[in-house]
Design a protein around this motif. Structure first.
Motif, short mmCIF file in Angstrom:
data_model
loop_
_atom_site.label_atom_id
_atom_site.label_comp_id
_atom_site.label_asym_id
_atom_site.label_seq_id
_atom_site.Cartn_x
_atom_site.Cartn_y
_atom_site.Cartn_z
N THR A 23 0.84 -1.20 0.00
CA THR A 23 0.00 0.00 0.00
C THR A 23 0.87 1.25 0.00
N ALA A 24 0.29 2.34 -0.52
CA ALA A 24 0.98 3.63 -0.54
C ALA A 24 -0.03 4.73 -0.29
N ALA A 25 0.44 5.81 0.34
CA ALA A 25 -0.40 6.99 0.59
C ALA A 25 0.51 8.15 0.95
N GLY A 26 -0.05 9.35 0.89
CA GLY A 26 0.68 10.53 1.32
C GLY A 26 1.07 10.40 2.77
N ARG A 27 2.28 10.82 3.09
CA ARG A 27 2.83 10.66 4.44
C ARG A 27 1.89 11.20 5.52
N ASP A 28 1.28 12.36 5.29
CA ASP A 28 0.47 13.00 6.33
C ASP A 28 -0.92 12.40 6.48
N ASP A 29 -1.35 11.59 5.52
CA ASP A 29 -2.65 10.91 5.64
C ASP A 29 -2.50 9.45 6.05
N ALA A 30 -1.33 8.88 5.89
CA ALA A 30 -1.13 7.45 6.12
C ALA A 30 -1.59 6.97 7.50
N PRO A 31 -1.32 7.72 8.58
CA PRO A 31 -1.76 7.22 9.89
C PRO A 31 -3.27 7.06 10.03
N GLU A 32 -4.04 7.72 9.19
CA GLU A 32 -5.50 7.66 9.28
C GLU A 32 -6.11 6.54 8.45
#
Length: 196
Positions: free
Chosen positions: A72-81
């Motif tokens: 999986t991949a996501a923007g660093r600032d959204d990943a924790p959510e």
């Protein structure tokens, strides 16, 4: 919510990127199965990228990860959510290479802190921007009437998309129909003036 799910498949290698596992796991699995007819190689889902943390873009994500074992991949600032562990944290300008194509992450702050667009540059044609909920036909994404968030988003969209890519670039939004930068460019001043 009429979300869009996008799948890129490398014809030579079968490497695949799925963008936004929004909902309806059986439909997504059907999309993956259909991709087998688009490549002579055996298709393999290598990465599931999420454009931003909102619930309507991740409802099928946990089940798809479990069913496929894909990273999986996501923007660093959204990943924790996100409802799954994120393997690849994306920052502005990061390039993720697949066997047959690359995508570049563009951080577009404002809709969410870590919203990203993914850009695929067809070597024989146009660029394609998978913009999540940051850019649509007719305007930028929802910033809940917060002037600072709106200024951040319109600024990022202007500087990181409109100032970088040509008019024939195709925008594939998180909801609704595609458009081009050229079709939307004349309206940038209008969007700024109205504040949404």
């Amino acid at each position: 919510m009429d979300n869009n799910v996008y799948l890129l498949t490398a014809k030579e290698s079968g490497a695949q990127l799925l963008i936004d596992a929004a909902d309806d796991l059986p439909a997504i699995q059907g999309l993956l199965a259909e991709a087998a007819s688009d490549t002579a190689a055996t298709p393999r889902l290598e990465l599931i990228a999420t454009t931003h943390q909102h619930w309507d873009h991740v409802r099928a994500l946990p089940a798809l990860v479990e069913a496929t074992g894909a990273r999986t991949a996501a923007g660093r600032d959204d990943a924790p959510e996100l409802p799954v562990k994120v393997d690849v944290l994306l920052d502005h300008g990061d390039v993720h290479a697949f066997d047959g194509f690359d995508v570049t992450a563009v951080h577009l702050r404002g809709h969410t802190p870590g919203s990203i667009a993914l850009v695929y540059q067809d070597p024989e044609g146009r660029a394609h921007i998978f913009s999540g909920d940051s850019l649509f036909p007719g305007g930028v994404g929802n910033t809940q009437k917060d002037p600072s968030r709106f200024q951040q988003l319109i600024g990022d969209v202007s500087e990181r998309l409109f100032d970088v890519y040509p008019d024939d670039t195709v925008i594939h939004p998180g909801h609704g129909r595609p458009t081009t930068l050229g079709a939307e460019r004349p309206h940038l001043a209008e969007w700024r003036a109205r504040g949404w």
